[in-house]
Design a protein around this motif. Structure first.
Motif, PDB file in Angstrom:
ATOM      1  N   TRP A  68       4.853 -10.382  -7.805  1.00 18.02           N
ATOM      2  CA  TRP A  68       4.683  -9.762  -6.473  1.00 18.02           C
ATOM      3  C   TRP A  68       5.886 -10.102  -5.587  1.00 18.02           C
ATOM      4  O   TRP A  68       6.469  -9.219  -4.960  1.00 18.02           O
ATOM      5  N   ASN A  69       6.211 -11.387  -5.573  1.00 18.50           N
ATOM      6  CA  ASN A  69       7.312 -11.821  -4.718  1.00 18.50           C
ATOM      7  C   ASN A  69       8.630 -11.159  -5.107  1.00 18.50           C
ATOM      8  O   ASN A  69       9.468 -10.879  -4.258  1.00 18.50           O
ATOM      9  N   THR A 124      -1.992  -2.808   1.787  1.00 12.77           N
ATOM     10  CA  THR A 124      -2.287  -3.882   0.839  1.00 12.77           C
ATOM     11  C   THR A 124      -1.273  -5.018   0.845  1.00 12.77           C
ATOM     12  O   THR A 124      -1.506  -6.066   0.238  1.00 12.77           O
ATOM     13  N   ARG A 125      -0.146  -4.840   1.534  1.00  8.53           N
ATOM     14  CA  ARG A 125       0.927  -5.835   1.406  1.00  8.53           C
ATOM     15  C   ARG A 125       0.556  -7.185   2.013  1.00  8.53           C
ATOM     16  O   ARG A 125       1.157  -8.201   1.648  1.00  8.53           O
ATOM     17  N   ASN A 126      -0.400  -7.206   2.901  1.00  8.44           N
ATOM     18  CA  ASN A 126      -0.805  -8.489   3.485  1.00  8.44           C
ATOM     19  C   ASN A 126      -2.152  -8.981   2.963  1.00  8.44           C
ATOM     20  O   ASN A 126      -2.863  -9.740   3.620  1.00  8.44           O
ATOM     21  N   ALA A 150       2.254  -4.260  -3.678  1.00 12.27           N
ATOM     22  CA  ALA A 150       3.117  -5.153  -2.887  1.00 12.27           C
ATOM     23  C   ALA A 150       3.774  -4.413  -1.722  1.00 12.27           C
ATOM     24  O   ALA A 150       4.050  -4.999  -0.681  1.00 12.27           O
ATOM     25  N   GLN A 151       4.042  -3.127  -1.938  1.00 11.35           N
ATOM     26  CA  GLN A 151       4.754  -2.377  -0.907  1.00 11.35           C
ATOM     27  C   GLN A 151       3.830  -1.515  -0.055  1.00 11.35           C
ATOM     28  O   GLN A 151       4.246  -0.998   0.987  1.00 11.35           O
ATOM     29  N   VAL A 204       8.121  -7.349  -3.787  1.00 11.11           N
ATOM     30  CA  VAL A 204       7.660  -6.996  -2.446  1.00 11.11           C
ATOM     31  C   VAL A 204       8.805  -6.452  -1.582  1.00 11.11           C
ATOM     32  O   VAL A 204       8.611  -5.541  -0.780  1.00 11.11           O
ATOM     33  N   ASN A 205       9.987  -6.975  -1.787  1.00 12.56           N
ATOM     34  CA  ASN A 205      11.114  -6.522  -0.966  1.00 12.56           C
ATOM     35  C   ASN A 205      12.037  -5.549  -1.681  1.00 12.56           C
ATOM     36  O   ASN A 205      13.086  -5.188  -1.161  1.00 12.56           O
ATOM     37  N   SER A 225       4.117  -2.984  -7.810  1.00 15.11           N
ATOM     38  CA  SER A 225       5.017  -2.580  -6.725  1.00 15.11           C
ATOM     39  C   SER A 225       4.256  -1.793  -5.674  1.00 15.11           C
ATOM     40  O   SER A 225       4.488  -1.936  -4.473  1.00 15.11           O
ATOM     41  N   GLU A 271       1.388  -0.178   2.610  1.00 17.64           N
ATOM     42  CA  GLU A 271       1.134  -0.573   3.997  1.00 17.64           C
ATOM     43  C   GLU A 271      -0.205  -1.314   4.127  1.00 17.64           C
ATOM     44  O   GLU A 271      -0.311  -2.330   4.805  1.00 17.64           O
TER      45      GLU A 271
END
Lengths: 429, 106
Positions: A227-228, A249-251, A244-245, A231-232, A241, A247
């Motif tokens: 994930w890490n 679900t990313r948090n 992780a990306q 994520v970016n 991906s 809107e």
């Protein structure tokens, strides 16, 4: 009452099913009091003795209350139309807190959208839906065919081997690795985590709840690392991906992340795996259907639906009544567990003609219950169908007969309806 | 009979005579129009009879129920003119109705 940590596990029963006082193995379904019929115990499922129990309940008590079982009291819903009603009424029959028959310890609860009601369910599901939507599958088709071909070309011909291990598990594991863009060399971890997530401690996969929890932590750490990394990063067609990306679900809190990852692993693993094995077994049990397939391969897409009905790789889904309600003339109270036995609805002669026959060119084959209906309908249904279709196309291109040469061994579970081994021998055209 | 025009994703047209009172989904299935799976058989619970309704016809249709909305909202291919064809009842006001089937049903 039993205690358990994952939605899929059933009981704490440790050893052979027929040693449990709850087991119905070896019993005549028509010679026991109706109220004692308890479908939740894994015994009759592993022993392949469940069908006559389902049949009796469909006839005599289609909305059946079991007051006393290892997993507590619960309702069983046996008929196609009643199941449809429950499945399409999420405002009455909630998927929270869990879709397994066993209530979970709250400290071990893994939130996942299969066990959420709207609106949160809808939001999370929408994020991952595109990865298994047909447009994305079209991109994956060539890769899937290539991997299927490689697996089939590596199989021994004319000698006995285990179809479950060499084909069903291998193919679904490779597919999961593809969907998650998971490191290919580590792909067997996915199968392990999936097996662990649905395992009953002591039944072979893990020995204790602690061991299972530890494996889940390892899974969380592995996926957190991936994930890490993603994520970016921009883009990526893989599930991870997207989560992780996305809107929405990313948090996600870590446990929710783990819950949804496990949901996708289990959802894409056991189910397709056991339909792959179940199809081979069904065609062996119905040789005239196998002959039909040999004479006309265009029947494959229809056959795939029939295989999924016949196998019903997840025997049930559980709901919890939110309010007092009535179903099939029975009074259900708020808080009651309600179990929809898809496996029974799929054999309901009132809706499905000749339901107890495997017919690969069956009319309306798609109208089975195995994917569920309503807002929780299986998200990966098209992927599952595509995998099975490609597999059978490639099997038929190579082999005249996948012959079952020994007794299949079945999973000890009333939820995952599947096989631990299926000995076969291949014959070329 | 009521005329309904189905247009496939690739543009292929199918014109069928539909019975009043039946659903548009049933009109497609009984006339062999491809592109509509109707896995649940018309119970508004699978979204595999998804169609795009030509804009000028949208106002003539019954409103979307919460159930239909719930099913449609889960599709990645949902558009403003999306409907489930099992929820459109054929009636005389819909004579000439045009709908397009999506590339995929799921």
């Amino acid at each position: 009452m039993t205690d358990s940590t994952t939605p899929q596990s059933k009981t704490r029963v440790k050893s052979a099913s027929d040693q449990s006082k709850w087991s119905m193995v070896g019993k005549d379904p028509y010679q026991m009091p109706l109220e004692q019929i308890d479908l939740s115990h894994p015994g009759i499922w592993q022993a392949n003795e469940y069908l006559p129990f389902l049949e009796r309940l469909r006839k005599e008590d289609p909305v059946h209350y079991c007051a006393d079982s290892a997993v507590g009291p619960y309702w069983s819903v046996l008929k196609y139309k009643d199941i449809m009603q429950v499945d399409t009424s999420p405002h009455i029959y909630s998927s929270e807190p869990t879709i397994g028959i066993v209530d979970q310890f709250s400290e071990f609860t893994l939130p996942m959208f299969i066990a959420m009601d709207p609106p949160k369910h809808d939001v999370q599901r929408r994020v991952v839906q595109p990865v298994v939507a047909p447009a994305n599958l079209k991109i994956l088709e060539a890769l899937i065919r290539e991997r299927v071909s490689r697996i089939l070309d590596g199989l021994p011909v004319g000698e006995e081997f285990d179809w479950v291990e060499s084909v069903s598990i291998e193919l679904t594991t490779q597919m999961l690795a593809t969907l998650f863009d998971f490191p290919f060399e580590d792909r067997y971890k996915l199968t392990y985590w999936s097996d662990v997530a649905t395992a009953i401690p002591g039944a072979g996969v893990v020995d204790s709840y602690e061991e299972r929890w530890q494996a889940m932590q390892e899974c969380l750490q592995y996926f957190t690392r991936l994930w890490n990394e993603r994520v970016n990063r921009e883009g990526g067609n893989d599930l991870l991906s997207m989560l992780a990306q996305g809107e929405e679900t990313r948090n996600m809190p870590p446990m929710e992340f783990l819950g949804n990852v496990l949901l996708l692993i289990v959802g894409g693993n056991d189910t397709t795996r056991n339909s792959i094995s179940g199809g081979v077994l069904a065609l062996n049990e119905y040789p005239e259907q196998y002959a039909k397939l040999r004479s006309d391969r265009s029947v494959i897409p229809n056959m795939v639906s029939e295989i999924i009905r016949w196998q019903t790789p997840l025997a049930y889904m559980r709901r919890t009544a939110l309010v007092d309600t009535e179903l099939g003339g029975k009074q259900i109270k708020a808080g009651d567990k309600v179990v929809m036995w898809y496996i029974s609805g799929n054999r309901d002669e009132e809706v499905i003609e000749d339901a107890n026959k495997f017919i690969i060119d069956r009319d309306k084959a798609r109208q089975h219950l195995s994917f569920g209906f309503g807002i929780h309908r299986c998200m990966g249904n098209r992927l599952a169908e595509m995998q099975l279709r490609i597999l059978w196309e490639e099997i038929m291109a190579r082999f005249h007969f996948v012959e079952v040469v020994g007794e299949p061994q079945r999973v000890y579970s009333s939820f995952v309806k599947g096989f631990t081994s299926l000995p076969v021998k291949l014959h070329r055209h | 009979m009521v005329k309904i025009v189905f247009r496939e994703h690739d543009g292929t047209e199918h014109v069928v005579d539909a019975k009043e009172g039946a659903s548009v989904m049933l009109a497609a299935v009984t006339n062999g129009v491809p592109g509509i799976d109707a896995d649940c058989g018309g119970a508004c619970s699978c979204a595999t009879c998804h169609v795009y309704v030509k804009e000028e016809w949208l106002d003539k249709l019954d409103a979307i129920t919460p159930m239909e909305e719930a099913m449609l909202s889960l599709s990645s291919d949902r558009k403003d003119n999306s409907r489930l064809s099992c929820q459109i009842q054929v009636n005389a006001n819909l004579d000439g109705l045009e709908v397009e089937t999506p590339e995929f049903q799921y």
